[in-house]
Design an enzyme around this catalytic site. Structure first.
Site, short mmCIF file in Angstrom:
data_model
loop_
_atom_site.label_atom_id
_atom_site.label_comp_id
_atom_site.label_asym_id
_atom_site.label_seq_id
_atom_site.Cartn_x
_atom_site.Cartn_y
_atom_site.Cartn_z
CG ASP A 34 -0.18 0.11 2.52
OD1 ASP A 34 1.08 0.01 2.50
OD2 ASP A 34 -0.81 0.34 3.57
CD GLU A 36 1.49 1.42 6.34
OE1 GLU A 36 2.22 0.49 6.76
OE2 GLU A 36 0.36 1.66 6.77
NE ARG A 93 10.44 25.90 -1.96
CZ ARG A 93 10.24 25.34 -3.14
NH1 ARG A 93 10.24 26.10 -4.22
NH2 ARG A 93 10.02 24.05 -3.26
CD GLN A 94 3.70 27.23 3.71
OE1 GLN A 94 3.49 26.04 3.95
NE2 GLN A 94 2.73 28.12 3.64
CE LYS A 190 11.49 38.01 -7.53
NZ LYS A 190 11.18 36.59 -7.38
CG ASP A 220 10.13 24.53 -7.43
OD1 ASP A 220 10.02 23.61 -8.26
OD2 ASP A 220 9.36 24.63 -6.45
CB SER A 221 8.75 27.13 -11.62
OG SER A 221 9.11 28.46 -11.30
N GLY A 223 11.27 30.12 -12.94
CA GLY A 223 10.72 31.44 -13.24
C GLY A 223 11.62 32.56 -12.76
CB THR A 224 13.26 33.17 -9.46
OG1 THR A 224 12.07 32.93 -8.73
CG2 THR A 224 14.08 34.24 -8.80
C1 R5P Z 1 13.20 32.21 -3.28
O1 R5P Z 1 13.28 32.90 -2.28
C2 R5P Z 1 14.25 31.22 -3.63
O2 R5P Z 1 15.52 31.66 -3.22
C3 R5P Z 1 14.25 30.90 -5.11
O3 R5P Z 1 14.55 32.09 -5.82
C4 R5P Z 1 12.93 30.35 -5.56
O4 R5P Z 1 12.50 29.29 -4.74
C5 R5P Z 1 13.03 29.85 -6.99
O5 R5P Z 1 11.80 29.35 -7.39
P1 R5P Z 1 11.37 29.31 -8.91
O6 R5P Z 1 12.48 28.61 -9.66
O7 R5P Z 1 10.09 28.50 -8.91
O8 R5P Z 1 11.17 30.71 -9.39
#
Ligand code: R5P
Length: 310
Positions: A34, A36, A93-94, A190, A220-221, A223-224
């Site tokens: 399952d 676990e 991140r939180q 930004k 992560d994505s 985008g930044t």
């Molecule tokens: C934000 O404070 C982090 O340092 C990274 O800039 C952020 O987590 C990058 O995320 P993403 O690649 O989704 O824009």
């Protein structure tokens, strides 16, 4: 001492064990039908100084549970000391309440790791340095900057570089790299003046004609990074290379990077690179195995870890 690994970073764990000149501890970490998590430590650890290497990267919840259950198994098997070696500490991140009714997940996860039975934590480039204080056990937060700056010196003409922080929050990290490369520092600021309006990227610093190095803790994505790279090129930068410690790279991030104007993205193996990452033409991985291995060695022999960064 003994070092064990969950399923998140097997390659890195083996390289760290090689650096320590010991075999990787034998453990069975698999799934019940399952899903676990089932853990069995297959060698005696009574009285041993034990290290468990596991990043809480994708799949974050599974990898976190593996870590917790492995720590529990070692504790119940009478290990003398347990160090959670977490090259990438997810759920970071939180780390504060930006508004009402928000959790502080980083603190919750720190509590879970401590409660499971870890005596120490060894991690790398925490999203925010103060997360160290969320653990009520000794926590060493290593920095990837020495590894990244060595790589930059080998691959770039550092005479013409400008180190850039992609946001105001990353200035301290960027300054550390700029100091090592003896370069100037710029910041991408930004701004979103009204909710719903698109972000305006202001570049603080003159990047015209410079080979820019963007440095961040997480991608992560993407985008930044891609937005910051575009803003720098628009302001006249000659090229943009990025050095980012943790290659989370979820969703379509790899495709976004390969089709961007970035010269190269350099990440570490704090998160095991996927086959897509390995195949990407402008993504390169540098290893932190030696850094982590040396920090583990020093922890085991009660030597200074901070002097690694002198
Ligand atoms: C934000 O404070 C982090 O340092 C990274 O800039 C952020 O987590 C990058 O995320 P993403 O690649 O989704 O824009």
């Amino acid at each position: 001492m003994k070092i064990f690994a969950g399923n998140s970073n097997e390659t890195l764990a083996k390289q760290v064990a090689e650096h320590l000149d010991i075999p990787l501890g034998v453990a069975n970490v698999r799934r019940f039908a399952d899903q676990e998590i089932f853990v069995e430590i297959l060698e005696n650890v009574r009285g041993e100084d034990c290290f468990v290497l596991q990043s809480t990267s994708f799949p974050a919840n599974d990898n976190l549970m593996e870590l917790l259950i492995m720590i529990d198994a070692l504790r119940r098997a009478s290990a003398r000391r347990i160090t959670a070696v977490i090259p990438y500490f997810g759920y970071a991140r939180q780390d504060r309440k930006p508004g009402p009714r928000a959790p502080i997940s980083a603190k919750l996860v720190a509590n879970m790791i401590t409660e499971a039975g870890a005596d120490r934590v060894l991690t790398l480039d925490l999203h925010a340095a103060q997360i160290q204080g969320f653990f009520d056990i000794p926590t060493d937060n290593l920095f990837a900057v020495p590894v990244l700056s060595r790589d930059a010196k080998e691959h770039l003409d550092v005479q013409n570089v400008m180190v850039v922080s992609p946001d105001v929050g990353g200035v301290v990290r960027a300054r550390a790299l700029a100091k090592r490369l003896d370069s100037l520092l710029a910041i991408v600021d930004k701004r979103r003046d009204k909710p719903g309006e698109s972000e305006v990227m202001n570049v603080i610093g003159d990047v015209k004609g410079k080979d820019c190095i963007l440095i961040d803790d997480i991608i992560d994505s993407g985008g930044t990074l891609c937005n910051a790279a575009e803003a720098l090129l628009k302001m006249g930068a000659t090229s943009v290379t990025a050095y980012i410690t943790h290659g989370v790279l979820s969703g379509g991030a790899v495709a976004r990077i390969t089709s961007s104007k970035l010269k190269e993205l350099v990440i570490t193996d704090s998160i095991e690179p996927t086959s897509a990452v390995q195949a990407a033409s402008n993504i390169r991985v540098v290893s932190i195995a030696e850094l982590m291995g040396e920090a583990v060695k020093r922890t085991a022999s009660e030597k200074s870890v901070s002097s690694l960064f002198d």
